[in-house]
Enzyme design. Structure first.
Site, PDB file in Angstrom:
ATOM      1  CG  HIS A   1      53.225  46.583  36.005  1.00 44.67           C
ATOM      2  ND1 HIS A   1      53.597  46.239  34.657  1.00 44.67           N
ATOM      3  CD2 HIS A   1      51.593  45.980  36.644  1.00 44.67           C
ATOM      4  CE1 HIS A   1      52.658  45.341  34.177  1.00 44.67           C
ATOM      5  NE2 HIS A   1      51.644  45.670  35.424  1.00 44.67           N
TER       6      HIS A   1
ATOM      7  CG  HIS B   1      50.343  40.709  35.787  1.00 41.68           C
ATOM      8  ND1 HIS B   1      51.373  41.068  35.906  1.00 41.68           N
ATOM      9  CD2 HIS B   1      49.633  42.174  35.225  1.00 41.68           C
ATOM     10  CE1 HIS B   1      51.611  42.497  35.767  1.00 41.68           C
ATOM     11  NE2 HIS B   1      49.771  42.517  34.930  1.00 41.68           N
TER      12      HIS B   1
ATOM     13  CG  ASP C   1      48.203  44.652  36.864  1.00 45.53           C
ATOM     14  OD1 ASP C   1      48.600  45.043  36.699  1.00 45.53           O
ATOM     15  OD2 ASP C   1      47.297  44.427  36.092  1.00 45.53           O
TER      16      ASP C   1
ATOM     17  CG  HIS D   1      44.145  48.217  35.317  1.00 44.98           C
ATOM     18  ND1 HIS D   1      45.100  48.367  36.200  1.00 44.98           N
ATOM     19  CD2 HIS D   1      45.345  47.962  34.458  1.00 44.98           C
ATOM     20  CE1 HIS D   1      46.096  47.715  36.325  1.00 44.98           C
ATOM     21  NE2 HIS D   1      45.678  47.269  34.883  1.00 44.98           N
TER      22      HIS D   1
END
Ligand SMILES: [Zn+2]
Length: 293
Positions: A78, A234, A238, A261
């Site tokens: 972030h 969001h 990311d 991720h």
């Protein structure tokens, strides 16, 4: 294609709890010279330096961690997302513990922090990575790809079997103002039903209704969403943070579907491999601190 190298004007700091560790840390952003890159510095461990590069990634479960010699800095994405959105190429991120504060779960506090510091150009440039051939990773119904383009565009699609989330998709044309308005405020999210499992695994210890969107099976348990499609926003946040680990600005049209991720990270590895093979990839001496005429 080159971009200006940039750092911040003055040192600024923020403190808060780590989402996964539950440990309070102070993060101070310090101006850094051209060519030094984005670097985490463990202030509590003799200033051990960990470059914010793909080669430093050590863990990718629920957040991105960078490390060196058994020393880590967790949940970097972030903050890196905000740094990338501000076009910062060189900054020392001094931190006195193992995890970047989650603050409110979004990138907005970091955008405000950088705004308070101010951004300045360093009189040097960095070559922008322009991918020439498409790269794609597919894993079941998850995928991510990049196609050549002359600017950075991120398209993301998610599909959660949940009444508040469901199917969401968004296209984000990368620039600072767009990021500040549309992406930076989007908070991380978690499900009540996963909390026990996460805590047993040593994760989410600092997670609370203050720093993430908490969902039960029916809906959001802690207040109003900032956007109806805050979840997909969001995911873009990311992805941008994970792309910062390329180590230089990148342009291309990226399309991701239900990725995370771990997949972002494999993707960045493929991008770096392709970059190393491309003619336009320049010698390191020019990448670091090439002075503008
Ligand atoms: Zn996140």
């Amino acid at each position: 294609m080159f971009a200006q190298r940039k750092t911040i004007n003055t040192t600024v700091s923020i403190t808060g709890i780590g989402l996964h560790s539950g440990i309070y840390t102070k993060v101070a952003l310090h101006p850094a010279p051209a060519g030094s890159g984005i670097t985490f510095v463990r202030a509590d461990l003799d200033g051990l330096r960990i470059p914010a590069l793909q080669a430093s990634t050590t863990a990718l479960d629920y957040a991105t961690t960078v490390g060196k010699d058994d020393v880590a800095v967790g949940t970097v994405e972030h903050l890196l997302s905000a740094i990338m959105a501000c076009g910062i190429t060189d900054v020392d991120i001094r931190i006195d513990g193992p995890e970047v504060p989650i603050v409110d779960g979004s990138s907005l506090p970091f955008m405000h922090l950088i705004d308070a510091a101010g951004v300045r150009t360093l009189g040097a440039e960095v070559p922008v990575l322009r991918i020439k051939k498409p790269i794609e990773i597919v894993d079941g119904d998850k995928s991510i790809r990049i196609a050549p383009a002359n600017r950075l565009i991120l398209k993301y699609k998610i599909d959660f079997n949940h009444p508040v989330i469901g199917r969401q998709s968004m296209q984000f044309d990368f620039n600072h103002d767009n990021f500040l308005k549309k992406i930076a405020p989007a908070r991380t999210f978690g499900f009540m039903r996963d909390v026990e499992k996460l805590r047993a695994a040593g994760l989410a210890r600092g997670g609370s209704v203050e720093n993430c969107i908490v969902l039960d099976d029916q809906g959001v348990v802690n207040g109003e969403l900032r956007f109806r499609d805050e979840f997909v926003r969001h995911k873009i946040l990311d992805l941008l943070g994970d792309l910062a680990l390329v180590g230089r600005p990148i342009v291309g049209e990226i399309t991701a579907s239900k990725a995370g991720h771990a997949m972002h990270s494999r993707f960045v590895e493929q991008i770096l491999k392709a970059a190393a093979e491309q003619d336009e990839d320049l010698e390191p001496a020019r990448v670091a601190g090439y002075a503008e005429a």
